[in-house]
Design a protein around this motif. Structure first.
Motif, PDB file in Angstrom:
ATOM      1  N   UNK A 560     -25.737  -9.479 -42.394  1.00  0.00           N
ATOM      2  CA  UNK A 560     -25.219  -9.840 -43.712  1.00  0.00           C
ATOM      3  C   UNK A 560     -26.030 -10.957 -44.368  1.00  0.00           C
ATOM      4  N   UNK A 561     -26.584 -11.856 -43.533  1.00  0.00           N
ATOM      5  CA  UNK A 561     -27.403 -12.948 -44.073  1.00  0.00           C
ATOM      6  C   UNK A 561     -28.864 -12.549 -44.226  1.00  0.00           C
ATOM      7  N   UNK A 562     -29.218 -11.380 -43.680  1.00  0.00           N
ATOM      8  CA  UNK A 562     -30.604 -10.910 -43.780  1.00  0.00           C
ATOM      9  C   UNK A 562     -31.568 -11.702 -42.916  1.00  0.00           C
ATOM     10  N   UNK A 563     -31.129 -12.114 -41.713  1.00  0.00           N
ATOM     11  CA  UNK A 563     -31.968 -12.918 -40.807  1.00  0.00           C
ATOM     12  C   UNK A 563     -31.967 -12.274 -39.425  1.00  0.00           C
ATOM     13  N   UNK A 564     -32.796 -12.844 -38.523  1.00  0.00           N
ATOM     14  CA  UNK A 564     -32.902 -12.293 -37.171  1.00  0.00           C
ATOM     15  C   UNK A 564     -32.728 -13.359 -36.094  1.00  0.00           C
ATOM     16  N   UNK A 565     -32.602 -14.633 -36.486  1.00  0.00           N
ATOM     17  CA  UNK A 565     -32.483 -15.708 -35.503  1.00  0.00           C
ATOM     18  C   UNK A 565     -31.356 -16.656 -35.893  1.00  0.00           C
ATOM     19  N   UNK A 566     -30.845 -17.375 -34.889  1.00  0.00           N
ATOM     20  CA  UNK A 566     -29.762 -18.321 -35.107  1.00  0.00           C
ATOM     21  C   UNK A 566     -30.160 -19.404 -36.110  1.00  0.00           C
ATOM     22  N   UNK A 567     -31.336 -19.982 -35.914  1.00  0.00           N
ATOM     23  CA  UNK A 567     -31.773 -21.071 -36.788  1.00  0.00           C
ATOM     24  C   UNK A 567     -31.847 -20.605 -38.239  1.00  0.00           C
ATOM     25  N   UNK A 568     -32.339 -19.366 -38.439  1.00  0.00           N
ATOM     26  CA  UNK A 568     -32.438 -18.828 -39.800  1.00  0.00           C
ATOM     27  C   UNK A 568     -31.053 -18.564 -40.388  1.00  0.00           C
ATOM     28  N   UNK A 569     -30.135 -18.137 -39.537  1.00  0.00           N
ATOM     29  CA  UNK A 569     -28.767 -17.880 -40.008  1.00  0.00           C
ATOM     30  C   UNK A 569     -28.117 -19.179 -40.480  1.00  0.00           C
ATOM     31  N   UNK A 570     -28.286 -20.246 -39.696  1.00  0.00           N
ATOM     32  CA  UNK A 570     -27.708 -21.548 -40.055  1.00  0.00           C
ATOM     33  C   UNK A 570     -28.337 -22.064 -41.343  1.00  0.00           C
TER      34      UNK A 570
END
Length: 579
Positions: A560-570
């Motif tokens: 939903x956020x269009x990311x692939x890593x935790x850091x990018x999601x945050x």
């Protein structure tokens, strides 16, 4: 397009061969009867207005149709038959009355049908069946004493080979014992009714009894046992084609409550909505409990409008029903809890000022209050909770202390745990810290093994403060030095309360609307914990869910956020204002 196409063909048939339509329906009814498809044969016999044939067919399949809880279908057949034809068949009159009673519809008509049937056929079998449904009518009207007496009379009249009816009678006797507070007698009755119904192939009576067994398990604080009962009930409530029968809605409602208590709000909502879909194919009256639980789930999800809508629907059904005098009372006793959660204290005070004790209402109606223990217990807990919210702590404890003694005497362990929670909050409000902590510790010890969550989390800020001070200042140990107080469990509850309160304060749910697909409430909880750098296992512990479920939510969050890593999601969540 098959339905539209079939309708077109029927119209074409009427236009081109209208004089033959009646004969064609007559031939079709006979053909389907020979092939064993009696329900379809009934439809054609009614279309042909061959009522003598139709009534014979309906009598042959009435019991099986009702056992499958296909009440809507049966009532449509019965109402299509001429009244003068119906009244010549005592057995069919009883089946028609039973469908009306079990659907909570037109009890006056049901009563007259039962009286006529007994006059025309005074045999023990038919009198036993009629007496059973007279007992159910008495129960719905609030006269539990008469209901028990009628049920016992029906049991004497029905022989052992009437398994379906006897299981219904025994189950109804259990309802009377449960209402009077005799949980063990009720449990024995429901277990017997479930077994007899299953042996007789009765989905209706066995599943209704199993639902009651699950409710008793909840009363006794045995949530996992309740879930096991529900699984058995769903197996029995599955039709030949693998579809759930309407009676399965009763089980889905209980599962929704269990999932709510375990704080799996999304799954709870899904089970409750499935339950409503099934129950509304049977009887609106039976959907009231489902709507009340759904209101609590919606409130826990910060969906105040959805909570009010669900409770309003329950109130509307209860108010419009002429079948049950108890239903409006049940709804009115649950409404204040929702107002407290929404901070509508003016509404709470108005309710308190206008509230008339249930014992006075029952006495005015001429009923024996001993048979209304379950309702009086709900009333007492509601009043205690209301006084607690209003800061009238002495009045709250004055209700809770004797209520605890009664619940302990009757073995209602689930009720005891809730009472202890409210007592702990009351003592904490009066500045009695040590007493509050010891009382809450007892509640936690009772609750931990069964996984209670909402019992504590629903109390919000007061419980947060009580748990925080308790964890900071006390730790109980036994004589051997082993920790008695369930600190890890308490810390998980504390974390869940903190997460929920923070989400309410920062209004996270609206902030996620700008996404392609909004984050669910659970995904927002997981995202907040991701930002605190907890591991997946630690997040699972904090939210009382499995690690696999956490990973599933993380995958959805990334998508939903269009990311692939935790850091990018945050980072993305902070930039968009979600965090």
């Amino acid at each position: 397009y098959h339905a539209l196409f079939a309708d077109m063909l029927r119209k074409r048939l009427a236009q081109e061969r209208g004089e033959e339509v009646t004969e064609l329906h007559t031939r079709a009814a006979r053909w389907f009867e020979r092939s064993g498809e009696l329900d379809v044969a009934v439809e054609h016999a009614l279309q042909a207005e061959k009522y003598d044939h139709a009534i014979l067919l309906v009598e042959r399949i009435a019991q099986d149709t009702l056992i499958r809880t296909e009440f809507v279908t049966f009532l449509r057949w019965a109402e299509a038959l001429p009244e003068e034809v119906m009244h010549t068949r005592p057995r069919l009159c009883v089946y028609y009355a039973s469908a009306l009673v079990l659907s909570g519809r037109n009890l006056d008509l049901a009563r007259s049908l039962l009286e006529r049937a007994v006059q025309d056929d005074p045999s023990d079998r038919l009198r036993g069946q009629a007496t059973l449904f007279q007992a159910v009518i008495a129960s719905l009207r609030g006269d539990v004493q008469t209901a028990i007496a009628k049920s016992e009379e029906a049991l004497r009249l029905l022989s052992d080979d009437h398994g379906y009816m006897r299981s219904l009678v025994i189950g109804h006797l259990g309802v009377g014992y449960l209402a009077s507070g005799d949980v063990e007698a009720a449990r024995a009755m429901f277990a017997d009714a479930a077994d007899k119904g299953e042996r007789a192939g009765s989905y209706l009576s066995s599943v209704m009894a199993i639902r009651r067994l699950a409710e008793i398990s909840i009363i006794q604080g045995e949530l996992h046992a309740a879930w096991s009962h529900c699984e058995r009930g769903l197996r029995l409530a599955t039709g030949r084609q693998g579809n759930l029968l309407p009676v399965a809605g009763l089980i889905k409602t209980v599962q929704g409550e269990l999932l709510r208590q375990w704080n799996d709000l999304q799954a709870s909502c899904e089970h409750l909505e499935d339950g409503l879909e099934l129950l509304l194919r049977w009887s609106e009256l039976l959907a009231i409990d489902d709507y009340i639980t759904l209101a609590r789930v919606k409130q826990a999800q910060n969906d105040t409008e959805g909570a009010m809508e669900a409770m309003s629907r329950a109130e509307q059904i209860a108010r419009q029903s002429d079948a049950s005098r108890v239903a409006p009372i049940i709804v009115s006793l649950h409404q204040p809890r929702l107002w407290v959660a929404q901070g509508k204290m003016d509404a709470v005070r108005r309710w308190t000022d206008a509230h008339m004790p249930l014992t006075r209402i029952l006495s005015a109606e001429g009923y024996d209050v001993r048979f209304y223990h379950h309702l009086i217990e709900i009333e007492d807990i509601t009043l205690a909770r209301v006084y607690l919210a209003l800061g009238e702590l002495d009045r709250s404890l004055a209700i809770l202390d004797p209520l605890y003694d009664a619940a302990e005497r009757l073995g209602r362990a689930g009720t005891l745990t809730e009472i202890r929670v409210l007592q702990a909050l009351s003592h904490h409000g009066r500045g009695e810290g040590v007493l509050a902590w010891s009382t809450l510790a007892e509640a936690l010890q009772r609750a931990e093994a069964q996984g209670y969550v909402r019992l504590f989390v629903d109390e919000g800020q007061p419980m947060l403060h009580l748990l925080t001070t308790m964890l900071e200042r006390t730790e109980r140990r036994d004589m051997s030095g082993n920790t008695v107080f369930p600190t890890p469990y308490a810390r998980k509850l504390l974390s869940s309360i903190q997460i929920e309160l923070e989400m309410r304060e920062t209004a996270l749910i609206p902030d996620s609307i700008g996404l392609i697909e909004p984050l669910s409430e659970r995904e927002l909880q997981v995202l907040r914990l991701l930002a605190s750098h907890l591991t997946s296992t630690e997040i699972a512990d904090a939210l009382f869910i499995s690690v696999n479920t956490v990973r599933f939510h993380i995958k959805n969050i990334y998508a939903k956020l269009g990311v692939h890593r935790r850091a990018d999601a945050i980072k993305s969540a902070k930039e968009s204002g979600i965090l």
